[in-house]
Write an enzyme that holds these catalytic residues in place. Sequence first.
Site, PDB file in Angstrom:
ATOM      1  N   HIS A  52       0.864  -1.115  -0.094  1.00  0.00           N
ATOM      2  CA  HIS A  52       0.147  -0.078  -0.010  1.00  0.00           C
ATOM      3  C   HIS A  52       0.967   1.449   0.002  1.00  0.00           C
ATOM      4  CE1 HIS A  52      -2.778  -2.825   1.917  1.00  0.00           C
ATOM      5  NE2 HIS A  52      -3.543  -2.732   0.724  1.00  0.00           N
ATOM      6  N   ASP A  55       2.571   1.852   3.240  1.00  0.00           N
ATOM      7  CA  ASP A  55       3.484   0.757   3.890  1.00  0.00           C
ATOM      8  C   ASP A  55       4.924   1.418   3.314  1.00  0.00           C
ATOM      9  OD1 ASP A  55       1.505  -1.273   4.513  1.00  0.00           O
ATOM     10  OD2 ASP A  55       1.340  -1.912   2.329  1.00  0.00           O
TER      11      ASP A  55
HETATM   12  C1  XLS Z   1      -8.741  -6.254   1.023  1.00  0.00           C
HETATM   13  C2  XLS Z   1      -7.881  -6.667  -0.046  1.00  0.00           C
HETATM   14  C3  XLS Z   1      -6.416  -5.830  -0.043  1.00  0.00           C
HETATM   15  C4  XLS Z   1      -5.984  -5.736  -1.174  1.00  0.00           C
HETATM   16  C5  XLS Z   1      -4.902  -4.454  -1.228  1.00  0.00           C
HETATM   17  O1  XLS Z   1      -9.624  -7.273   1.199  1.00  0.00           O
HETATM   18  O2  XLS Z   1      -7.643  -7.942  -0.328  1.00  0.00           O
HETATM   19  O3  XLS Z   1      -5.782  -6.399   1.202  1.00  0.00           O
HETATM   20  O4  XLS Z   1      -5.362  -6.854  -1.549  1.00  0.00           O
HETATM   21  O5  XLS Z   1      -5.502  -3.373  -1.016  1.00  0.00           O
END
Ligand code: XLS
Length: 347
Positions: A52, A55
């Site tokens: 993200h 992150d």
């Molecule tokens: C949430 C999502 C998230 C995405 C990335 O349910 O899986 O983790 O993969 O933002």
Amino acid sequence: MSDQPTQYRFSFGPWNIHEGADPFGPPVRDSFTFDEKVKVYRELGFVGIQFHDDDIVPDINDKTHAQLMQRTREVKQLIGDHGLTPEIVAPRLWEDPRTIDGAYTSNNSSEREYAIERSKRCIDVANEIGCRNIVLWLAREGTYLREAKDSAAAVGQMSDAINIMLDYHPDIRILIEPKPNEPMDQAYIPTIGHALGLAYASKEPDRVGGLIESAHAILAGLDPSDEMGYALYHKKLWSVHLNDQNGLKFDEDKAFGSVDLRRAFNQVRVLEENGYGRNGEFVGLDVKVMRTQPREISTKHLLNSRKMFLRLLEKVRTLHREIERQFIDARDYEGLDFYILEHLMGQ
Ligand code: XLS
Ligand code: MG
């Protein structure tokens, strides 16, 4: 099968090593720092890192552009030192007070503007770290209450946001990650079909594709391997988040294959048979360890998910195609069913 890749590249995100908090209780394990997490990737057999935006740059909203770039360069150096490739960067558009009621589809225009500005920051970070894949998990683009928003207008708002991002940087690609619910009651982009509709409606369809997460497809009542097949046909499956899910409940992110081995087998099968990975796509895992797991062994879910993929890959590659074809030709699907079951059981 010699023209098929023997080696898949695997990725996960730092959030996949976590402290075990859930909506009903606090963390149960001490955190690993980002630097500590980065160290375990290679040990676990992973070479790709999913991000993200925050992150990479914590407190991203409070940083100047120069600070943003500085921190990003530090992370680029750090992951490079560990031989890791940044696979994706996703704007975290669901935690800020300005995204309470949605990001691109908020009813408030200044909140929508914030979502666009945040997305541009995410693109700046991705560009600096050397990653062209921007993932949009459209977490709060939906409703708790149907009457609260205009669902047709919302599609236009998401489409406009995608076009603005495409214009903002000529090299990025957008990967839409559909999910039917959670945190919203009903999300506007629940399946890969919806996601690819948005892709084709964009000003540059070649730069918009999808990312399929197994659990999200299951929550939509669909088979993840068929969802993958749909995107593969369109040449728009640019990443996957493999995991597993025990029925229709909250998004569990269980270890890949841990609930339904055959469903996992079919995901590996459709990926392998359609050349997934040949254009550099990663096999992403988006898995959570069980809350009960002690801290020092809280990365086993990643190790096991990757192992399970490789074990199932062997099963795909050792399936006798001639036997399979004979069952199909005879329309003996009972026979085929039992053949697959026996094959999975090692006979
Ligand atoms: C949430 C999502 C998230 C995405 C990335 O349910 O899986 O983790 O993969 O933002
Ligand atoms: Mg995911």
